[in-house]
Scaffold this active site. Structure first.
Site, PDB file in Angstrom:
ATOM      1  N   TYR A  97       0.833  -1.203   0.000  1.00 42.92           N
ATOM      2  CA  TYR A  97       0.000   0.000   0.000  1.00 42.92           C
ATOM      3  C   TYR A  97       0.875   1.264   0.000  1.00 42.92           C
ATOM      4  O   TYR A  97       1.793   1.393  -0.787  1.00 42.92           O
ATOM      5  CB  TYR A  97      -1.001  -0.048   1.155  1.00 42.92           C
ATOM      6  N   SER A  98       0.598   2.197   0.911  1.00 43.78           N
ATOM      7  CA  SER A  98       1.242   3.515   0.827  1.00 43.78           C
ATOM      8  C   SER A  98       2.709   3.525   1.224  1.00 43.78           C
ATOM      9  O   SER A  98       3.390   4.538   1.022  1.00 43.78           O
ATOM     10  CB  SER A  98       0.476   4.536   1.656  1.00 43.78           C
ATOM     11  N   LEU A  99       3.211   2.439   1.762  1.00 45.04           N
ATOM     12  CA  LEU A  99       4.662   2.355   1.944  1.00 45.04           C
ATOM     13  C   LEU A  99       5.361   2.543   0.598  1.00 45.04           C
ATOM     14  O   LEU A  99       6.497   3.016   0.538  1.00 45.04           O
ATOM     15  CB  LEU A  99       5.011   1.007   2.568  1.00 45.04           C
ATOM     16  N   LYS A 151       5.003   4.760  -1.423  1.00 43.41           N
ATOM     17  CA  LYS A 151       5.348   6.167  -1.638  1.00 43.41           C
ATOM     18  C   LYS A 151       6.811   6.451  -1.292  1.00 43.41           C
ATOM     19  O   LYS A 151       7.448   7.295  -1.923  1.00 43.41           O
ATOM     20  CB  LYS A 151       4.433   7.070  -0.809  1.00 43.41           C
TER      21      LYS A 151
END
Length: 380
Positions: free
Chosen positions: A66-68, A70
Site C-alpha cells: 500500500y502507501s509504503l 510512496k
C-alpha cells in the site's frame, strides 16, 4: 506456528514478539527485517500467505505494501535530484509543461513530495482501471485546479502522489516509474521490490486479509469533503491486490510489492548515509533534504497531526514507535511500515497480510518498533 529466518541474539525479544503474534492469530502471515549498518540482523517470516489455499508464507513471498510504496517512489525522485536531473525546488511544470495549467504553474516538486501541492485527488469520478492508464490519469490532474493554496499545509495525496511523481520521472528519463525504479534502485541494491509486476507466478504473492472493521464511518462523510474525494475516489477492496491487472499497473502510491527484507534493504540506502554495502547512490546533501519540513499539523485528509518531510514522514505522536532524531518513516494501509534511522544507521521494515483498519498509527507496527528500539538501546 513456525517462525523462519535469522535473528542475531541481541534481537531475540523481537523474534519472540513476532512468534507470539503468529501463534495468537494477531498475524496471519508476515515478515520483519532489521538492517544495522550493512548487516541484516533480523530477517524473519512465517504464517500463511493465502488463507483459502493454506499456502505458507515463504522467504520470497511478496505482499502489497500500500502507501509504503510512496517512500520507494520518493527514492526514485531523490535519486534524480542527486544526479541534477530534477530540482526539488523547481516547478513541476519545468519537467511537465501541461501541469502548469489551471493555476498550478508554481507548484513545486517538493510540494508534491510533501503532500502540500493541493492536487490530492481527481476532480473527475474515476475508477481504479482509470489509474492503471498512467498517462490518462496524469493528464486529468494536469488540467485541474489545486484544491487549496499550494504549500499551505498538507492533504495526503493518497493515490495522486504516485501519478504526479511518476509522470515527473517519465518526462525526465523517458522511462516509466516502475522500470526506472527497477533498473536504478531495486536491481543494483538486490532488493526484491516491484512497482508493476508482469513476470511472476501468482503463488509468489500474499493475499490480504481485510480489516474486520473500518477505521471510520465513511458513509456519513459529505460527498464534497476532501476525505471522500481522496480516500474513496476510487476505493478498492484488499481482495484486488493479487489481480493480474492490479499487479501489472505502476501505481507509485499504493501497489508496490515487496517483503520486509527488500524494504529494509532499500531503506538502508537512507539510514546508511546514501550507500549500501559500500555502493554509494545518494549524497548526504540529498538525504538531508528528506528532513526539510513541508507541513507540520493536522493533515486535511488523514485528520491526524503529521510532520511531512520530502517523501517521508518525520517523528511525531501519530507513530509513537518511531523515535526522535534524524529518522524518517511511512506506513501502508493495514500496518506495513518502514523506518530509516540515520542517527543509528538502522533500517526497520514490517510487511503483513492481516490488515489493521487504521490508515496510520496501527498498533502492531508500533509494538514491533518498540521492541526493536529496546534491543538497540540495550546494546549501547
Amino acid at each position: 506456528m513456525t517462525v523462519s529466518g535469522t535473528c542475531v541474539s541481541a534481537f531475540e525479544p523481537v523474534r519472540d514478539l513476532f512468534a507470539a503474534k503468529l501463534e495468537s492469530g494477531e498475524e496471519v502471515g508476515a515478515c520483519l527485517a532489521v538492517v544495522s549498518g550493512d548487516d541484516m540482523v533480523v530477517d524473519l517470516w512465517g504464517g500463511t500467505a493465502d488463507v483459502p489455499s493454506g499456502r505458507v508464507w515463504e522467504r520470497d513471498t511478496l505482499a502489497n505494501t500500500y502507501s509504503l510504496t510512496k517512500t520507494m517512489t520518493a527514492l526514485a525522485v531523490l535519486l534524480l535530484a542527486d544526479r541534477g536531473e530534477v530540482d526539488l525546488d523547481a516547478p513541476v511544470a519545468r519537467y511537465w509543461p501541461e501541469f502548469g495549467a489551471a493555476g498550478k504553474q508554481n507548484v513545486l516538486v517538493r510540494q508534491v513530495l510533501g503532500h502540500t501541492s493541493g492536487v490530492a485527488g481527481w476532480d473527475a469520478n474515476i475508477s481504479l482501471s482509470d489509474i492503471y492508464s498512467h498517462e490518462e490519469a496524469a493528464a486529468l490532474l494536469a488540467a485541474q485546479e489545486p484544491w487549496w493554496t499550494p504549500g499551505a499545509g498538507s492533504g495526503y495525496h493518497v493515490l495522486t502522489f504516485g501519478t504526479l511523481l511518476g509522470e515527473v520521472v517519465r518526462r525526465v528519463t523517458g522511462s516509466s516509474l516502475g522500470r526506472f525504479f527497477a533498473e536504478e534502485l531495486a536491481g543494483p541494491l538486490g532488493a526484491d521490490y516491484r512497482i508493476g509486476v508482469t513476470d511472476e507466478a501468482p503463488e509468489r504473492f500474499a493475499s490480504m486479509v481485510a480489516p474486520s472493521s473500518a477505521a471510520a464511518d465513511y458513509s456519513s462523510i459529505p460527498p464534497d469533503s476532501l476525505i471522500r474525494r481522496t480516500l474513496l475516489n476510487p476505493a478498492f477492496a484488499p481482495s484486488i491486490v493479487t489481480d493480474p491487472d492490479f499487479l501489472a499497473a505502476e501505481i507509485g502510491a499504493a501497489n508496490g510489492q515487496g517483503n520486509a527484507r527488500s524494504v529494509a534493504r532499500l531503506a538502508s540506502l537512507v539510514s546508511g548515509g546514501g550507500a549500501v554495502g559500500g555502493r554509494a547512490a545518494l549524497s548526504r546533501t540529498t538525504l538531508e533534504r528528506i528532513f526539510d519540513v513541508q507541513a507540520d499539523g493536522v493533515d486535511r485528509v488523514l485528520g491526524v497531526p503529521v510532520r511531512f518531510g520530502l517523501g517521508w514522514a518525520l517523528p511525531g505522536a501519530v507513530m509513537p514507535g518511531v523515535p526522535e532524531g534524524r529518522v524518517c518513516w511511512w506506513t501502508g494501509f493495514g500496518g506495513s511500515v518502514v523506518v530509516a534511522d540515520l542517527d543509528r544507521d538502522l533500517a526497520v521494515a514490517y510487511v503483513m497480510n492481516k490488515m489493521s483498519p487504521e490508515l496510520v498509527g496501527a498498533a502492531k507496527p508500533n509494538e514491533y518498533l518498540a521492541a526493536v528500539y529496546e534491543c538497540v538501546g540495550r546494546g549501547r
